[in-house]
Design an enzyme around this catalytic site. Sequence first.
Site, PDB file in Angstrom:
ATOM      1  CG  HIS A  61       8.070   6.903   8.844  1.00 63.63           C
ATOM      2  ND1 HIS A  61       7.189   6.157   9.644  1.00 63.63           N
ATOM      3  CD2 HIS A  61       8.914   5.969   8.238  1.00 63.63           C
ATOM      4  CE1 HIS A  61       7.390   4.983   9.773  1.00 63.63           C
ATOM      5  NE2 HIS A  61       8.263   4.849   9.010  1.00 63.63           N
ATOM      6  N   GLY A 178       2.717  -7.107   3.792  1.00 67.09           N
ATOM      7  CA  GLY A 178       3.964  -6.741   4.498  1.00 67.09           C
ATOM      8  C   GLY A 178       5.278  -6.346   3.743  1.00 67.09           C
ATOM      9  N   GLY A 180       5.557  -3.129   2.045  1.00 69.40           N
ATOM     10  CA  GLY A 180       5.602  -1.455   2.149  1.00 69.40           C
ATOM     11  C   GLY A 180       4.860  -1.053   0.673  1.00 69.40           C
ATOM     12  CB  SER A 182       0.119   0.490   0.987  1.00 72.13           C
ATOM     13  OG  SER A 182      -0.392   1.267   2.185  1.00 72.13           O
ATOM     14  CB  SER A 183      -1.251  -5.665   0.808  1.00 72.36           C
ATOM     15  OG  SER A 183      -0.678  -6.018   2.023  1.00 72.36           O
ATOM     16  CG  ASP A 234      -0.297   3.846   3.186  1.00 75.68           C
ATOM     17  OD1 ASP A 234       0.607   4.699   2.605  1.00 75.68           O
ATOM     18  OD2 ASP A 234      -0.015   2.770   4.231  1.00 75.68           O
ATOM     19  CB  SER A 277       8.178  -4.979   8.153  1.00 71.97           C
ATOM     20  OG  SER A 277       7.565  -4.030   8.976  1.00 71.97           O
ATOM     21  CE  LYS A 279       3.117  -0.332   9.240  1.00 74.17           C
ATOM     22  NZ  LYS A 279       2.021  -0.108   8.517  1.00 74.17           N
TER      23      LYS A 279
HETATM   24  P1  NG1 Z   1       3.002   0.800   5.069  1.00 76.07           P
HETATM   25  O1  NG1 Z   1       3.539   0.232   6.380  1.00 76.07           O
HETATM   26  O2  NG1 Z   1       3.919   0.895   4.205  1.00 76.07           O
HETATM   27  O3  NG1 Z   1       1.587   0.543   4.487  1.00 76.07           O
HETATM   28  C1  NG1 Z   1       3.022   3.176   6.529  1.00 76.07           C
HETATM   29  C2  NG1 Z   1       1.746   4.245   6.897  1.00 76.07           C
HETATM   30  C3  NG1 Z   1       1.699   5.353   6.257  1.00 76.07           C
HETATM   31  C4  NG1 Z   1       2.883   5.873   6.451  1.00 76.07           C
HETATM   32  C5  NG1 Z   1       4.123   5.069   5.829  1.00 76.07           C
HETATM   33  C6  NG1 Z   1       5.411   5.659   6.270  1.00 76.07           C
HETATM   34  C7  NG1 Z   1      -0.047   2.388   7.282  1.00 76.07           C
HETATM   35  C8  NG1 Z   1      -1.389   1.924   6.901  1.00 76.07           C
HETATM   36  N1  NG1 Z   1       0.534   3.147   6.707  1.00 76.07           N
HETATM   37  O4  NG1 Z   1       2.810   2.401   5.532  1.00 76.07           O
HETATM   38  O5  NG1 Z   1       0.439   6.021   6.633  1.00 76.07           O
HETATM   39  O6  NG1 Z   1       3.007   6.391   7.580  1.00 76.07           O
HETATM   40  O7  NG1 Z   1       4.055   4.009   6.683  1.00 76.07           O
HETATM   41  O8  NG1 Z   1       5.839   6.806   5.467  1.00 76.07           O
HETATM   42  O9  NG1 Z   1       0.397   1.896   8.442  1.00 76.07           O
HETATM   43 MG    MG Z   2       0.140  -1.094   5.285  1.00 82.49          MG
END
Ligand code: NG1
Ligand code: MG
Length: 527
Positions: A61, A178, A180, A182-183, A234, A277, A279
């Site tokens: 983050h 979902g 973490g 980054s699919s 990501d 999770s 989003k």
């Molecule tokens: P996730 O939800 O793991 O894809 C997100 C953000 C990143 C970064 C991390 C936290 C997206 C696409 N990616 O990753 O840019 O902020 O959370 O470090 O939402």
């Molecule tokens: Mg993501």
Amino acid sequence: MAALAPIPIYTNLTDLYDSLGTAASHAERWNNLIEEFEKRYGGKPKYIARAPGRVNLIGEHIDYALFGVQPMAVEADILIACAPSKATSEPTQPGHVVAQNLAKKYGPQVFTPLSSPSKEAAEDPVRVWQLDIDKKELRWESYVKAGYYGVLNEYFASSSTTPPIPVDLLVTGSVPAGSGLSSSAAMVVASTLAFLSINGKLDEPETLRLSKGALVGMAMQNEQRVGVNSGGMDQAASVISTPSAALYITFYPKLAAEPTPLPAGAVFVIANSLVVSDKAVTAKFNYNLRVVETLAAARVLARVLGLNVGPKEKITLREVVGRLVQEDKEKPMTDEEMRDVLVRMAKEVEVLRPKNAPEGELGVTLEEMIEMTGLSKEEFNDVYLSWVEVEATRFQLYKRAKHVFSEALRVLQFRDTCLQSPADVFGALGALMNESQKSCAEDYGCSCPELDTLTSIARGAGAWGSRLTGAGWGGCSVSLVSEDKVESFIKEVTAQYEPYKTLSEEQLKDAIFATKPSSGACVFKFE
Ligand code: NG1
Ligand code: MG
């Protein structure tokens, strides 16, 4: 500079598998995709776009605050096979897309352009090609649409250009959704690459071809269309990573990336908490709220430190630090200088701690926050709230900023430890990962009880360090484990983490596994 290198295009499958390592395991999946494509569309694919998921080793983050992060691409990836459409039943219009997914739960999708768009609709690819994305619901095709939109917008927005090619797509993925890893970014990068290739936008010789950095920029914008105001970690990790090293990515003053060598014998084990999770549903209470909290914290901090910030400027915490030391954008701070400032910021951030607040309450109300920024209500809404949906009764400026500065410092310490490789390198890296988890849980509030339990089980099972990875609030943890301990580690965590007890052997393999750094996105072209 890695970010400026052209997007790699392969024409020989053996070379491509070599670039990924572990050839045998890839061949089966690629061949299966090619065969399925032929069965469904009656011809061979012309291109296959590949984009990997990523695991973030440290630096959570802080990408949207523009501080450097330390992820690596994983072997799990998204593959999209595509060819110009062969549809026989109906006449295909320019840019018509049929998208299918090998996973049965994701049904087939068709995007058709309007046959006679009104004059103003004709200017907007979303309307012409009917690419509206429902931000409230997580749908697989949203990511395909997002990639397509970016390519249309970049190359086909004017009605005078040659129209895009009708295309058949087939998607397969091994990155769990979902969790973490980054699919989502892998989907967007692969989709952007597929539409670029099929429309001849990667046909130039290497020296003129689109750079990896340009693709990251496109993919970032494309992914934001799905409704999360994410940073660029990501997409950059998915595109720029190299095998056998982690990737140190910085965003300020512009995107740059350097490999970070990992110590010999270090293995990163990913373990899914099995808490999903989503989003699309929760971003307004968590992810997007954190984006607003860190931006508001940056403005308040700048104000207290006496720095000049224009009323419409969305200054980030990284820029506050730069402005404080009067950094020259042409000659940004070295990592060493940054370390010193971040140590200082750990103290400066105390000015954000609310003074006369009730016991245990470090948050402020919306009204208090606005007052702290010195902006009017209208100005504040315009700059910080008009583009994003958030819901909160208290805003935690102090705790969020405290996490960001301390985490940014840990990223630099992590990289430095990898580069120096001291005698206790594993212990040092593990300690930084554990501190990161603590900060994520206590100050950033992005862990959850299951991730707290899982990371603590991991430490007990012999990990040097363990933390959540990615956005958190569920999803995966990452643990640093010595190579010779991996097997016993996985066994121990499997025995102790309650939610694993009901999983089949097959499901367990997807839930907890060791991973190696993999190479970034590429395109295979059939000749
Ligand atoms: P996730 O939800 O793991 O894809 C997100 C953000 C990143 C970064 C991390 C936290 C997206 C696409 N990616 O990753 O840019 O902020 O959370 O470090 O939402
Ligand atoms: Mg993501």
